[in-house]
Structures are given as C-alpha cells and as structure tokens.
Design a protein around this motif. Structure first.
Motif, short mmCIF file in Angstrom:
data_model
loop_
_atom_site.label_atom_id
_atom_site.label_comp_id
_atom_site.label_asym_id
_atom_site.label_seq_id
_atom_site.Cartn_x
_atom_site.Cartn_y
_atom_site.Cartn_z
N GLN A 94 110.49 62.68 -32.87
CA GLN A 94 109.62 63.33 -33.86
C GLN A 94 108.98 62.31 -34.80
OE1 GLN A 94 110.52 63.85 -37.39
NE2 GLN A 94 108.72 65.05 -37.83
N ALA A 95 109.72 61.36 -35.28
CA ALA A 95 109.18 60.37 -36.22
C ALA A 95 108.12 59.50 -35.55
CB ALA A 95 110.30 59.50 -36.77
N SER A 96 108.38 59.08 -34.33
CA SER A 96 107.41 58.26 -33.61
C SER A 96 106.11 59.04 -33.36
CB SER A 96 108.02 57.80 -32.28
OG SER A 96 107.06 57.12 -31.51
N ARG A 97 106.26 60.30 -32.98
CA ARG A 97 105.10 61.15 -32.73
C ARG A 97 104.31 61.35 -34.03
NH1 ARG A 97 107.85 64.27 -29.47
NH2 ARG A 97 108.54 65.62 -31.15
N SER A 98 104.99 61.53 -35.14
CA SER A 98 104.31 61.69 -36.43
C SER A 98 103.49 60.45 -36.77
CB SER A 98 105.33 61.95 -37.54
OG SER A 98 105.80 63.26 -37.49
N ASN A 99 104.06 59.28 -36.54
CA ASN A 99 103.34 58.04 -36.81
C ASN A 99 102.11 57.90 -35.92
OD1 ASN A 99 104.97 57.14 -38.87
ND2 ASN A 99 106.35 56.04 -37.51
N GLN A 100 102.24 58.24 -34.65
CA GLN A 100 101.10 58.15 -33.74
C GLN A 100 100.00 59.13 -34.14
OE1 GLN A 100 102.94 58.85 -29.95
NE2 GLN A 100 103.29 56.68 -29.57
N LEU A 101 100.39 60.34 -34.53
CA LEU A 101 99.39 61.32 -34.95
C LEU A 101 98.71 60.89 -36.24
CD1 LEU A 101 101.36 64.57 -34.12
CD2 LEU A 101 99.23 63.83 -33.05
N MET A 102 99.46 60.27 -37.15
CA MET A 102 98.86 59.79 -38.39
C MET A 102 97.87 58.67 -38.11
SD MET A 102 100.60 58.43 -41.93
CE MET A 102 101.76 59.77 -41.91
N ARG A 103 98.22 57.76 -37.22
CA ARG A 103 97.29 56.68 -36.86
C ARG A 103 96.02 57.24 -36.23
NH1 ARG A 103 101.89 54.00 -34.16
NH2 ARG A 103 103.00 52.96 -35.82
N LEU A 104 96.19 58.22 -35.33
CA LEU A 104 95.03 58.84 -34.69
C LEU A 104 94.15 59.53 -35.72
CD1 LEU A 104 93.45 59.62 -32.16
CD2 LEU A 104 95.00 61.58 -31.90
#
Length: 70
Positions: A34-44
């Motif tokens: 979940q944390a990794s996905r959140s970071n990727q979505l924030m970068r996108l």
C-alpha cells in the motif's frame, strides 16, 4: 492549435482527478504494498499536474495572453 491544447488540458485534468481518486481509495487498503503504491500514485499525480501547467502556459501563449518581449 488552441482547441487541441484545450482538449489536452481537460484530458490531463480528468487524469489527475482519476489518479487522485485511486490514491484516496488506495489509502483504505491495508496490504504490504500500500505505501509503495501510494508513493507511485503521488509521483504520477505530480507529473500530470506539471504537464497540465505546461499545457496551460502553452495555451496562454497560443491565445496571446502571454507575450514575450516588447
């Protein structure tokens, strides 16, 4: 050209909203990625926002609202 940039700008805005909503939904998930996905979505989201600002500046230049020089 101006209408193409306007359409592109609205498409980018829609993409930002979609990524934002997916990011909010991701916060409800509780798995190990979940944390990794959140970071990727924030970068996108940040990249899409930068592109939208770029489109808005180009649209201002093409429409004549932003002028360079004299």
């Amino acid at each position: 050209m101006q209408s193409t940039l306007t359409i592109g700008f609205y498409i980018l805005l829609a993409a930002i909203v979609v990524v934002l909503l997916v990011g909010i939904a991701n916060l409800a998930r509780r798995d190990e990625k979940q944390a990794s996905r959140s970071n990727q979505l924030m970068r996108l989201r940040v990249i899409l926002q930068a592109a939208a600002i770029g489109f808005l500046v180009l649209l201002g230049i093409v429409a004549g609202a932003i002028k360079f020089g004299g």
